[in-house]
Design a protein around this motif. Structure first.
Motif, PDB file in Angstrom:
ATOM      1  N   ALA A  19      12.262  19.347 -59.825  1.00 12.62           N
ATOM      2  CA  ALA A  19      13.350  19.080 -58.871  1.00 12.62           C
ATOM      3  C   ALA A  19      12.870  18.120 -57.786  1.00 12.62           C
ATOM      4  O   ALA A  19      13.559  17.142 -57.447  1.00 12.62           O
ATOM      5  N   ILE A  20      11.690  18.379 -57.249  1.00  7.38           N
ATOM      6  CA  ILE A  20      11.130  17.500 -56.216  1.00  7.38           C
ATOM      7  C   ILE A  20      10.871  16.115 -56.799  1.00  7.38           C
ATOM      8  O   ILE A  20      11.169  15.104 -56.164  1.00  7.38           O
ATOM      9  N   VAL A  67      12.245  20.751 -47.679  1.00  5.17           N
ATOM     10  CA  VAL A  67      12.465  22.194 -47.830  1.00  5.17           C
ATOM     11  C   VAL A  67      11.859  22.698 -49.146  1.00  5.17           C
ATOM     12  O   VAL A  67      11.172  23.723 -49.165  1.00  5.17           O
ATOM     13  N   LEU A  68      12.103  21.982 -50.235  1.00  2.00           N
ATOM     14  CA  LEU A  68      11.565  22.419 -51.531  1.00  2.00           C
ATOM     15  C   LEU A  68      10.050  22.333 -51.579  1.00  2.00           C
ATOM     16  O   LEU A  68       9.395  23.156 -52.221  1.00  2.00           O
ATOM     17  N   LEU A  73       4.953  25.215 -51.643  1.00  7.02           N
ATOM     18  CA  LEU A  73       3.664  25.613 -51.064  1.00  7.02           C
ATOM     19  C   LEU A  73       3.603  27.118 -50.819  1.00  7.02           C
ATOM     20  O   LEU A  73       2.557  27.741 -51.019  1.00  7.02           O
ATOM     21  N   ILE A  74       4.719  27.701 -50.419  1.00 13.58           N
ATOM     22  CA  ILE A  74       4.780  29.161 -50.223  1.00 13.58           C
ATOM     23  C   ILE A  74       4.597  29.872 -51.564  1.00 13.58           C
ATOM     24  O   ILE A  74       3.811  30.827 -51.669  1.00 13.58           O
ATOM     25  N   VAL A  75       5.305  29.422 -52.589  1.00 15.62           N
ATOM     26  CA  VAL A  75       5.184  30.018 -53.927  1.00 15.62           C
ATOM     27  C   VAL A  75       3.749  29.883 -54.417  1.00 15.62           C
ATOM     28  O   VAL A  75       3.159  30.829 -54.956  1.00 15.62           O
ATOM     29  N   MET A 106       4.854  14.429 -49.222  1.00 16.78           N
ATOM     30  CA  MET A 106       6.128  15.123 -49.397  1.00 16.78           C
ATOM     31  C   MET A 106       6.559  15.857 -48.128  1.00 16.78           C
ATOM     32  O   MET A 106       7.728  16.216 -47.983  1.00 16.78           O
ATOM     33  N   ILE A 107       5.637  16.066 -47.221  1.00 19.14           N
ATOM     34  CA  ILE A 107       5.973  16.658 -45.922  1.00 19.14           C
ATOM     35  C   ILE A 107       6.088  15.575 -44.857  1.00 19.14           C
ATOM     36  O   ILE A 107       7.055  15.523 -44.093  1.00 19.14           O
ATOM     37  N   PHE A 108       5.126  14.671 -44.823  1.00 19.57           N
ATOM     38  CA  PHE A 108       5.050  13.625 -43.804  1.00 19.57           C
ATOM     39  C   PHE A 108       6.229  12.648 -43.872  1.00 19.57           C
ATOM     40  O   PHE A 108       6.820  12.305 -42.848  1.00 19.57           O
ATOM     41  N   VAL A 109       6.585  12.210 -45.061  1.00 16.86           N
ATOM     42  CA  VAL A 109       7.625  11.183 -45.200  1.00 16.86           C
ATOM     43  C   VAL A 109       8.988  11.692 -44.727  1.00 16.86           C
ATOM     44  O   VAL A 109       9.649  11.013 -43.931  1.00 16.86           O
TER      45      VAL A 109
END
Length: 166
Positions: A19-20, A67-68, A73-75, A106-109
């Motif tokens: 999905a990501i 969000v995904l 990362l949590i999973v 994927m977090i920074f952008v």
């Protein structure tokens, strides 16, 4: 947090990965639409329907990537990931470094994009744009590595992200 090491990636791991990947592909192909929306809003203030749709899609898809990725990362932290398939030290370092940089982007952008769009922080927008070629290079290396494992090494590295069956 669990320190377990499952035998295979779970369907959730796999779903989040693809999905990501699809959302990032959308951003790379259609990402320039946000510039069109910005120009229209700065100009006469009335973008046409397609410009408004695509510009807003860029924003919402970016938020979805963020969000995904956090969810992924949590999973990953909660349920673990399978052990890497044995490889040379160089391959292990390259894989670990490449994955780490991909997660960072994927977090920074998305965060820099949001800071630029909603916060009006020009420098964040510049960083956001500079990340695109880096993203493309890392994705190309990631895909090349997966294909190398699949076709040259003939190991299960790539298959592990397609099916949760061991």
């Amino acid at each position: 947090m669990s320190k377990t090491q499952p035998a295979a990636y779970s369907p959730v791991h796999i779903l989040l990965h693809w999905a990501i990947a699809a959302l990032i592909f959308f951003q790379l192909v259609f990402g320039e639409s946000i510039k069109d929306l910005g120009r229209a809003l700065r100009g006469d203030g009335t973008p046409d329907a397609m410009t408004a749709f695509m510009g807003n899609a860029h924003i919402w898809v970016g938020i979805a990537v963020l969000v995904l990725t956090v969810l992924r990362l949590i999973v990953r932290a909660r349920f673990g990931v399978p052990a890497p398939i044995p490889a040379s030290r160089v391959q292990e370092l390259a894989a670990r470094g490449g994955h780490g940089l991909l997660y960072l982007l994927m977090i920074f952008v998305p965060i820099t994009g949001l800071l630029a769009w909603y916060g009006g922080i020009r420098e964040a927008g510049e960083l956001h744009e500079l990340a695109k070629p880096l993203f493309i290079i890392l994705i190309a290396l990631h895909v090349a590595g997966a294909l190398y494992h699949h076709f040259a090494l003939k190991d299960r590295t790539m298959k592990r992200m397609i099916t949760s069956r061991t």
